[in-house]
Motif scaffolding. Sequence first.
Motif, PDB file in Angstrom:
ATOM      1  N   VAL A  46       0.883  -1.167   0.000  1.00 34.44           N
ATOM      2  CA  VAL A  46       0.000   0.000   0.000  1.00 34.44           C
ATOM      3  C   VAL A  46       0.921   1.216   0.000  1.00 34.44           C
ATOM      4  N   ALA A  47       1.022   1.858  -1.144  1.00 31.24           N
ATOM      5  CA  ALA A  47       2.023   2.907  -1.352  1.00 31.24           C
ATOM      6  C   ALA A  47       1.845   4.094  -0.408  1.00 31.24           C
ATOM      7  N   GLU A  48       0.620   4.547  -0.197  1.00 31.63           N
ATOM      8  CA  GLU A  48       0.386   5.730   0.630  1.00 31.63           C
ATOM      9  C   GLU A  48       0.776   5.511   2.086  1.00 31.63           C
ATOM     10  N   ASP A  49       0.512   4.317   2.593  1.00 35.08           N
ATOM     11  CA  ASP A  49       0.804   4.018   3.998  1.00 35.08           C
ATOM     12  C   ASP A  49       2.176   3.376   4.170  1.00 35.08           C
ATOM     13  N   ASP A  50       2.841   3.079   3.062  1.00 38.75           N
ATOM     14  CA  ASP A  50       4.137   2.399   3.079  1.00 38.75           C
ATOM     15  C   ASP A  50       4.071   1.124   3.928  1.00 38.75           C
ATOM     16  N   VAL A  51       3.058   0.309   3.625  1.00 39.59           N
ATOM     17  CA  VAL A  51       2.818  -0.939   4.347  1.00 39.59           C
ATOM     18  C   VAL A  51       2.862  -2.089   3.360  1.00 39.59           C
ATOM     19  N   LEU A  52       3.434  -3.209   3.785  1.00 37.86           N
ATOM     20  CA  LEU A  52       3.476  -4.415   2.971  1.00 37.86           C
ATOM     21  C   LEU A  52       2.656  -5.482   3.686  1.00 37.86           C
ATOM     22  N   LEU A  53       1.491  -5.805   3.128  1.00 36.36           N
ATOM     23  CA  LEU A  53       0.571  -6.746   3.772  1.00 36.36           C
ATOM     24  C   LEU A  53       0.616  -8.112   3.110  1.00 36.36           C
ATOM     25  N   PRO A  54       0.787  -9.176   3.895  1.00 36.92           N
ATOM     26  CA  PRO A  54       0.743 -10.526   3.322  1.00 36.92           C
ATOM     27  C   PRO A  54      -0.697 -10.975   3.118  1.00 36.92           C
ATOM     28  N   LEU A  55      -0.951 -11.635   1.999  1.00 37.94           N
ATOM     29  CA  LEU A  55      -2.273 -12.196   1.704  1.00 37.94           C
ATOM     30  C   LEU A  55      -2.096 -13.607   1.165  1.00 37.94           C
TER      31      LEU A  55
END
Length: 103
Positions: A36-45
């Motif tokens: 998620v570019a805006e939040d600079d978060v990398l979420l596993p799915l």
Amino acid sequence: MCLLPALAAASLKVGEMETLRRSLSRWKRYHIKVHVAEDDVLLPLTVRPTDNMMDLRAYLVREGVTSWKKTFHYNARQLGEHETVKEAKIQNGSVLLLISDER
């Protein structure tokens, strides 16, 4: 010597293998990440090959991320809402980019 019975048996085995492959694909899972570019978060799915981008949005909502007015990108290409993981050629370990729609 007649090869017809051998060919029929081989085609039956190919048909059985195709059926087995299709039934096993239901259980196949890919472990991907969404950046998620805006939040600079990398979420596993964990997704299935038959999941489309709308399904991925639902998974993200369960993780607490709103994806409204954002688009998925993979390999420098914007993905369509109804495009499946398999159609987009997303593989295990891939990273999707979720960025704002600037319209």
